[in-house]
Scaffold this motif. Structure first.
Motif, PDB file in Angstrom:
ATOM      1  N   LEU B  22      69.132  -2.914  35.911  1.00 15.84           N
ATOM      2  CA  LEU B  22      68.241  -2.170  34.789  1.00 15.84           C
ATOM      3  C   LEU B  22      67.432  -0.987  34.887  1.00 15.84           C
ATOM      4  O   LEU B  22      67.543  -0.203  33.941  1.00 15.84           O
ATOM      5  CB  LEU B  22      67.239  -3.234  34.224  1.00 15.84           C
ATOM      6  CG  LEU B  22      67.830  -4.595  33.746  1.00 15.84           C
ATOM      7  CD1 LEU B  22      66.722  -5.576  33.256  1.00 15.84           C
ATOM      8  CD2 LEU B  22      69.011  -4.596  32.859  1.00 15.84           C
ATOM      9  N   LEU B  23      67.340  -0.432  36.159  1.00 14.16           N
ATOM     10  CA  LEU B  23      66.356   0.650  36.405  1.00 14.16           C
ATOM     11  C   LEU B  23      67.005   1.837  35.719  1.00 14.16           C
ATOM     12  O   LEU B  23      66.357   2.692  35.016  1.00 14.16           O
ATOM     13  CB  LEU B  23      66.068   0.649  37.779  1.00 14.16           C
ATOM     14  CG  LEU B  23      64.986   1.765  38.219  1.00 14.16           C
ATOM     15  CD1 LEU B  23      63.472   1.312  37.458  1.00 14.16           C
ATOM     16  CD2 LEU B  23      64.856   1.873  39.646  1.00 14.16           C
ATOM     17  N   PRO B  24      67.992   2.181  36.321  1.00 15.21           N
ATOM     18  CA  PRO B  24      68.514   3.582  35.884  1.00 15.21           C
ATOM     19  C   PRO B  24      68.785   3.805  34.445  1.00 15.21           C
ATOM     20  O   PRO B  24      68.680   4.753  33.557  1.00 15.21           O
ATOM     21  CB  PRO B  24      69.960   3.717  36.728  1.00 15.21           C
ATOM     22  CG  PRO B  24      70.390   2.423  37.094  1.00 15.21           C
ATOM     23  CD  PRO B  24      69.010   1.605  37.279  1.00 15.21           C
ATOM     24  N   TRP B  25      69.218   2.494  33.771  1.00 14.51           N
ATOM     25  CA  TRP B  25      69.426   2.363  32.337  1.00 14.51           C
ATOM     26  C   TRP B  25      68.019   2.568  31.498  1.00 14.51           C
ATOM     27  O   TRP B  25      67.931   3.431  30.602  1.00 14.51           O
ATOM     28  CB  TRP B  25      69.962   1.428  31.612  1.00 14.51           C
ATOM     29  CG  TRP B  25      71.339   1.141  32.429  1.00 14.51           C
ATOM     30  CD1 TRP B  25      71.640   0.304  33.283  1.00 14.51           C
ATOM     31  CD2 TRP B  25      72.628   2.090  32.153  1.00 14.51           C
ATOM     32  NE1 TRP B  25      73.098   0.556  33.565  1.00 14.51           N
ATOM     33  CE2 TRP B  25      73.438   1.580  33.240  1.00 14.51           C
ATOM     34  CE3 TRP B  25      72.686   3.029  31.242  1.00 14.51           C
ATOM     35  CZ2 TRP B  25      75.045   2.124  32.906  1.00 14.51           C
ATOM     36  CZ3 TRP B  25      73.790   3.742  31.008  1.00 14.51           C
ATOM     37  CH2 TRP B  25      75.149   3.191  31.948  1.00 14.51           C
ATOM     38  N   THR B  26      66.944   1.923  32.150  1.00  8.66           N
ATOM     39  CA  THR B  26      65.727   2.220  31.631  1.00  8.66           C
ATOM     40  C   THR B  26      65.123   3.672  31.720  1.00  8.66           C
ATOM     41  O   THR B  26      64.554   4.101  30.640  1.00  8.66           O
ATOM     42  CB  THR B  26      64.522   1.204  32.325  1.00  8.66           C
ATOM     43  OG1 THR B  26      65.299  -0.156  32.506  1.00  8.66           O
ATOM     44  CG2 THR B  26      63.228   0.862  31.612  1.00  8.66           C
TER      45      THR B  26
END
Lengths: 274, 410
Positions: B22-26
């Protein structure tokens, strides 16, 4: 938007466009309000458990919804559409008649697995036994007992509570998961037991002659259990039941033998909770 | 940590791994929100659009996303109205895709139009003769319908269904789903059509202008048909992509092939009608306006090749492949054809939006070029990130593919 808003005209464009828009809005609104009102009503009249079972049954994979008469060999392939309640099945009496003519139904125990035939079995791995005093004892069958093992917490129903068939009878918590067990028959709770007593509930049936047509009995119960053991072998991949076919025995406590997540998934599948 | 929220029998990665995903998309979402914030607070001078080139990347991608999201309404129509029960295997995923596509498109439109606090003006003082009013009303209504259709999926979450009222409400909503599917089909028909119609009525843009069939220009029907044709293909592609990322088989191969066949049938009808429409436009509409069709294809890079690519390479070819049962049985052919079909509809929306505005129409006009600013790109990337996040969370905590558990056990 409305006749009193600046710009509105009573012409065909406004009437057709806004008429269609308001119709759509009213349909959507009415649909949602209807669903809300009906839900509120069902919660009030305590139909939640019936809905839970309907949903759970609907979500069960096809392999878990096989008709008991398929397991028995009376029909080649048939899916149950009645939530395992043969009392409301139109075809059940025909199959029962066909079964009566057969003499090859197995009896007795299975792979050294006790299957007492003085009781009736439910597809959710519970049993019902009619007692001499007219009450009904309810317990977990041997496979159910070994699946759940020693629960860390047991939530039994309150005395005097009325249970419906296929509603939640009690739940057991273990390994961070809660497993619900289905009631095999309807009745009012008179007493509660536990794993040590050999039974979990004593029920007062709804009538003098409780209708038990939906429960498995005698040889068909043995045949069903044999199929359930096969199903368990397919589900449990971590060697808890490695060699039933070769004479091996099912471990006493699957909860201890399987990884936590797998155990919860296997329990859910075997106890009909998708 | 979140195991109790995940449905029994479904295999999902660890919470830590999921958070890492989820981190890069966030971060991308945060960047996109910053870009959108600049456009909202500083105005459209943050973009490379102007009064002459008023439709840019946002409208082109909005139209594409809305067409690809048509899988939601079309699959709903097939499952609940035409009773094609085998497509139940993908209906939940189609609803999430639809919700993501439409909510993302509406958000970008809000940034594009600007002044979101005055958005209610459109509804309060509607110009009922405008295609855009029809689009606004239909998209808003359909987004509401999609949100209601998403609700049962959400309420079926393992933890949420422990709440008795949620469990019963989910059941009741499920019972009336055919009504919502019917309303969704009605709304989608009109907004997909009106999106096409708004180009077809541009009399001042002869490249896009089309003659009317009844009260609607032909582009109205072509947009509806092309969206319905590629909706199933996009559902097919996303399902395959999720299978690849997660490493689990999610639906039976026959379901994929069924989606491919549906796409193929509709696509061949679309290609046929698009060809007829183009011929009528070349031989009647354009000469009637005092132009010759060659004039519109004389400005590089928009040569005749783009028309050929749109109709033949990304229309006829995938349609033929998808209609051939033997080719469809091969996953490589099926996915390539579905990808071509989706690209074809994106190309069509690009042509209708960008090429239409780039071409000169008056003697003193010149051919315009446009390149989106980083704020425009960033805003759209936010929608992509938002889509991935919503879909990822839905996939993890909800049952998007009812066959998944069954397939895993086999």
């Amino acid at each position: 938007m409305f006749p009193w808003v600046n710009g509105f005209k009573w012409d065909a464009g406004h009437v057709i466009f806004l008429g269609a828009f308001y119709t759509v809005v009213m349909i959507v609104l009415a649909t949602v309000v209807r669903a809300l009102v009906r839900s509120r009503h069902h919660v009030r009249v305590e139909k939640v458990e019936a809905f839970r079972w309907k949903q759970d049954f609907h979500d069960l994979p096809a392999r878990d919804r096989r008709c008991r008469h398929e397991l028995n060999g009376e029909v080649d392939s048939r899916l149950c559409e009645n939530g395992f309640d043969c009392r409301s099945c139109a075809k059940h009496p025909e199959f029962v008649q066909a079964a009566a003519a057969r003499a090859d139904l197995p009896k007795g125990e299975l792979f050294g697995f006790p299957m007492p035939l003085d009781r009736l079995y439910h597809r959710g791995h519970t049993w019902v036994r009619k007692e001499k005093d007219g009450t009904l004892s309810v317990g977990l069958d041997e496979l159910g007992a070994r699946l759940i093992g020693k629960p860390e917490r047991l939530d039994l129903p309150e005395l005097g509570q009325h249970l419906n068939a296929n509603a939640t009878a009690w739940s057991a918590a273990r390994n961070g998961a809660t497993i619900r067990v289905l009631a095999p028959i309807e009745g009012t709770v008179l007493a509660t037991g536990g794993p040590d007593q050999g039974w979990y509930l004593k029920l007062r049936p709804d009538g003098p002659q409780p209708d038990t047509r939906h429960l498995l009995r005698d040889g068909e119960a043995v045949r069903w259990m044999s199929r359930e053991l096969d199903r368990l072998q397919l589900l449990a991949t971590h060697g808890a039941c490695p060699a039933l076919a070769d004479g091996g025995a099912l471990v006493e406590d699957l909860g201890a033998a399987l990884p936590k997540n797998e155990w919860a998934a296997v329990c859910g599948e075997m106890l009909l909770e998708p | 940590m979140d195991r109790s929220y995940i449905a029994r029998g479904l295999e999902r990665c660890t919470t830590r791994r999921f958070l890492m995903w989820l981190l890069p998309w966030t971060l991308l979402l945060a960047f996109g929100l910053y870009a959108a914030g600049l456009c909202l607070f500083k105005g459209l001078n943050q973009t490379n659009m102007d009064n002459r080139f008023a439709f840019g990347l946002w409208i082109f991608l909005d139209l594409t996303v809305i067409a690809l999201g048509a899988g939601a309404f079309f699959t709903g129509f097939l499952v609940y109205i035409l009773r094609m029960h085998e497509l139940k295997a993908v209906i939940n995923s189609a609803v999430v895709i639809g919700l993501v596509c439409y909510s993302g498109a509406v958000t970008v439109l809000m940034v594009d139009v600007g002044q979101p606090l005055r958005a209610w003006f459109t509804f309060w003082h509607p110009n009922v003769h405008s295609m855009l009013t029809e689009v606004t009303f239909c998209i808003t209504c359909y987004l509401t319908v999609l949100a209601i259709e998403y609700l049962p999926l959400l309420l079926k979450n393992r933890r949420l269904r422990q709440v008795p009222s949620f469990l019963v409400f989910e059941f009741e909503l499920h019972r009336v789903m055919y009504v919502l599917a019917g309303v969704g089909t009605f709304l989608s028909f009109f907004h997909q059509g009106s999106l096409g119609g708004l180009y077809g009525v541009l009399r001042g843009r002869p490249f896009a202008f089309r003659e009317a069939l009844g009260v609607w220009p032909s582009t109205f029907f072509l947009f509806v048909l092309s969206a319905a044709a590629v909706g199933p293909s996009f559902v097919l592609l996303t399902t395959w992509l999720v299978e690849k990322i997660t490493g689990h088989q999610l639906v039976e191969r026959t379901v994929m092939q069924k989606l491919g066949r549906l796409s193929g049938v509709l696509l061949i009808v679309y290609v046929l009608l698009k060809t007829i429409d183009t011929l009528v436009w070349m031989n009647r509409t354009v000469p009637g306006e005092g132009f010759s069709p060659q004039q519109f294809y004389g400005f590089e890079p928009f040569g005749v090749w783009i028309l050929f690519a749109e109709i033949v390479v990304f229309g006829l070819l995938p349609a033929v492949v998808l209609l051939d049962a033997r080719r469809r049985a091969s996953q490589a052919w099926l996915l390539t054809a579905a990808g071509f079909a989706c690209f074809g509809v994106a190309l069509n929306r690009f042509v209708m939006t960008i090429q239409t505005l780039a071409l000169p129409t008056l003697p003193f006009d010149r051919f315009l070029s446009y390149w989106p600013s980083w704020q425009e790109v960033g805003t759209f990337l936010a929608v992509v990130a938002y889509g991935v996040l919503v879909y990822s969370l839905s996939y993890r905590y909800l049952i998007l593919f009812p066959q998944e558990r069954d397939l895993k056990a086999r």
